[in-house]
Design an enzyme around this catalytic site. Sequence first.
Site, PDB file in Angstrom:
ATOM      1  N   LYS A   1      -4.687  50.469  -3.413  1.00 50.45           N
ATOM      2  CA  LYS A   1      -5.017  49.068  -3.142  1.00 50.45           C
ATOM      3  C   LYS A   1      -6.290  49.029  -2.323  1.00 50.45           C
ATOM      4  O   LYS A   1      -6.547  49.927  -1.517  1.00 50.45           O
ATOM      5  CB  LYS A   1      -3.901  48.397  -2.323  1.00 50.45           C
TER       6      LYS A   1
ATOM      7  N   PRO B   1      -7.800  41.889  -9.867  1.00 54.49           N
ATOM      8  CA  PRO B   1      -7.594  40.785  -8.923  1.00 54.49           C
ATOM      9  C   PRO B   1      -6.390  40.983  -8.012  1.00 54.49           C
ATOM     10  O   PRO B   1      -5.489  41.760  -8.299  1.00 54.49           O
ATOM     11  CB  PRO B   1      -7.366  39.581  -9.849  1.00 54.49           C
TER      12      PRO B   1
ATOM     13  N   GLY C   1       3.785  29.016  -2.482  1.00 55.39           N
ATOM     14  CA  GLY C   1       2.414  29.370  -2.869  1.00 55.39           C
ATOM     15  C   GLY C   1       2.193  29.122  -4.342  1.00 55.39           C
ATOM     16  O   GLY C   1       2.863  29.713  -5.191  1.00 55.39           O
TER      17      GLY C   1
ATOM     18  N   GLY D   1      -0.894  29.355  -6.087  1.00 53.67           N
ATOM     19  CA  GLY D   1      -2.212  29.825  -6.514  1.00 53.67           C
ATOM     20  C   GLY D   1      -2.131  30.320  -7.946  1.00 53.67           C
ATOM     21  O   GLY D   1      -1.365  29.783  -8.756  1.00 53.67           O
ATOM     22  N   ALA D   2      -2.880  31.363  -8.269  1.00 55.80           N
ATOM     23  CA  ALA D   2      -2.936  31.845  -9.656  1.00 55.80           C
ATOM     24  C   ALA D   2      -1.537  32.183 -10.168  1.00 55.80           C
ATOM     25  O   ALA D   2      -1.114  31.718 -11.235  1.00 55.80           O
ATOM     26  CB  ALA D   2      -3.865  33.058  -9.753  1.00 55.80           C
TER      27      ALA D   2
ATOM     28  N   GLY E   1       1.654  31.743  -8.497  1.00 56.52           N
ATOM     29  CA  GLY E   1       2.656  30.698  -8.244  1.00 56.52           C
ATOM     30  C   GLY E   1       2.465  29.505  -9.174  1.00 56.52           C
ATOM     31  O   GLY E   1       3.436  28.911  -9.660  1.00 56.52           O
ATOM     32  N   GLY E   2       1.219  29.161  -9.450  1.00 58.31           N
ATOM     33  CA  GLY E   2       0.924  28.051 -10.360  1.00 58.31           C
ATOM     34  C   GLY E   2       1.379  28.382 -11.773  1.00 58.31           C
ATOM     35  O   GLY E   2       2.004  27.558 -12.458  1.00 58.31           O
TER      36      GLY E   2
ATOM     37  N   ALA F   1       3.024  33.913  -2.299  1.00 59.59           N
ATOM     38  CA  ALA F   1       1.827  33.826  -1.460  1.00 59.59           C
ATOM     39  C   ALA F   1       1.607  35.198  -0.817  1.00 59.59           C
ATOM     40  O   ALA F   1       1.739  36.215  -1.484  1.00 59.59           O
ATOM     41  CB  ALA F   1       2.006  32.722  -0.426  1.00 59.59           C
TER      42      ALA F   1
ATOM     43  N   ALA G   1       4.705  37.751  -4.903  1.00 54.25           N
ATOM     44  CA  ALA G   1       4.038  38.336  -3.733  1.00 54.25           C
ATOM     45  C   ALA G   1       4.383  39.820  -3.599  1.00 54.25           C
ATOM     46  O   ALA G   1       5.438  40.260  -4.060  1.00 54.25           O
ATOM     47  CB  ALA G   1       4.452  37.592  -2.468  1.00 54.25           C
TER      48      ALA G   1
HETATM   49  N1  PHE Z   1      -2.922  42.924  -7.737  1.00 50.41           N
HETATM   50  C1  PHE Z   1      -1.912  42.783  -8.709  1.00 50.41           C
HETATM   51  C2  PHE Z   1      -0.693  43.638  -8.342  1.00 50.41           C
HETATM   52  O1  PHE Z   1      -0.542  44.049  -7.235  1.00 50.41           O
HETATM   53  C3  PHE Z   1      -2.420  43.049 -10.106  1.00 50.41           C
HETATM   54  C4  PHE Z   1      -3.045  44.388 -10.379  1.00 50.41           C
HETATM   55  C5  PHE Z   1      -2.263  45.444 -10.791  1.00 50.41           C
HETATM   56  C6  PHE Z   1      -4.411  44.569 -10.268  1.00 50.41           C
HETATM   57  C7  PHE Z   1      -2.828  46.688 -11.074  1.00 50.41           C
HETATM   58  C8  PHE Z   1      -4.976  45.820 -10.536  1.00 50.41           C
HETATM   59  C9  PHE Z   1      -4.185  46.869 -10.957  1.00 50.41           C
HETATM   60  O2  PHE Z   1       0.165  43.901  -9.126  1.00 50.41           O
END
Ligand code: PHE
Length: 363
Positions: free
Chosen positions: A78, A116, A181, A183-184, A186-187, A239, A261
């Site tokens: 991450k 994202p 939440g 957003g992308a 939750g919406g 969220a 989340a």
């Molecule tokens: N960020 C999102 C998640 O945690 C989507 C994601 C997954 C983005 C894998 C990149 C790679 O699941």
Amino acid sequence: MSEVAAQHDLEALYLIRDRESGLEAAVAVHDTTLGPPRGGTRRRAYPSLADAARDAARLARTMTWKFAVHGLPFGGAKAVIVADPEADRDPARRERQLLAYGAAIERLGGWFGTGPDLGIGAAEVATIQRACSCAVGHRSHDIASRATAAGVRVAIAFGLAALDGRVEAAPLEGKRVAIQGVGAVGGALARDLAGHGARLVVADTDAGRAERIAAEVGADVVAPERITQVAVDAFAPCAAGGVLDLATIEGLRCRVVAGGANDVLVPPEPAAAAALAARGVLYVPDFVANGGAAVALTGCGEEGRPEDVERAAERIARTVAAVTSRALAGAEPRAAALDLAAAALRRERCPDRSRSLGSEGSA
Ligand code: PHE
């Protein structure tokens, strides 16, 4: 910072600073047993780069479990960008930071792949992509959000059925769901659930956003601080993480928790999971319920197709069924999901041993 890497048992922790734009970011790689590291990039305010690194480390571990439990050949990672108030006010500075971030991860040679997450939407991914070839989720952002939403819907449906002793998806018609939440993810979840006949209550720290989604899908709106306490069939945290501590769990009035989340439980997580079980709430672990985008983005890359949403939902359904069937046999679901993830990692580390264990099991 080395203690962050040791405490969270990371394989690598990269700290990125760009003098010109003021960018500060951390990339945590937790475990690459199953494949190259993948994980979203999040942008949030943190008191310091060390705090950002700690969050990235925790979230990277969750990604390891997510890939492992859903049977995907990737490692957990991450990235976190420290949102600085100056860049919030100045779009040009923000853009320079995203480009510097893209350039920095490009130097990892494509090993780390990202997409994202909270605070990084389609537009931000597009900017990062101008500086690197290891980010996806600009054109496929909508598909990724819908895939996460479909997976969460499936998790809620299996969770409700499990409370009646069945491993299947309960019909959602007339069921009440509270979404924290909108957003992308939750919406998208609100639209998906409304399409399946559920009745919704939503909350968002951005009141206008809550009102807009509520008007679109016909939901009720409550204040953000009340959303964990409304009487519903399911509560879907969509969220930031860290929403369920022991006190909040005491106040829950739902039967199932499943959401988009990451890192929903406040540590120590086993205590929170035990408190949920003690209250008779079925907790579908975050990394099980919200794997839809991980399935979709690692499978379709930038070319998101509508059928990727259903493909992701089917994959999530298989995993959720494995978890709820163990819950029906008396296991605490988070522990059961962690066992499944650990087994996948073990199979990869020592294939011979797991094969012999497997034949023992079937003999
Ligand atoms: N960020 C999102 C998640 O945690 C989507 C994601 C997954 C983005 C894998 C990149 C790679 O699941």
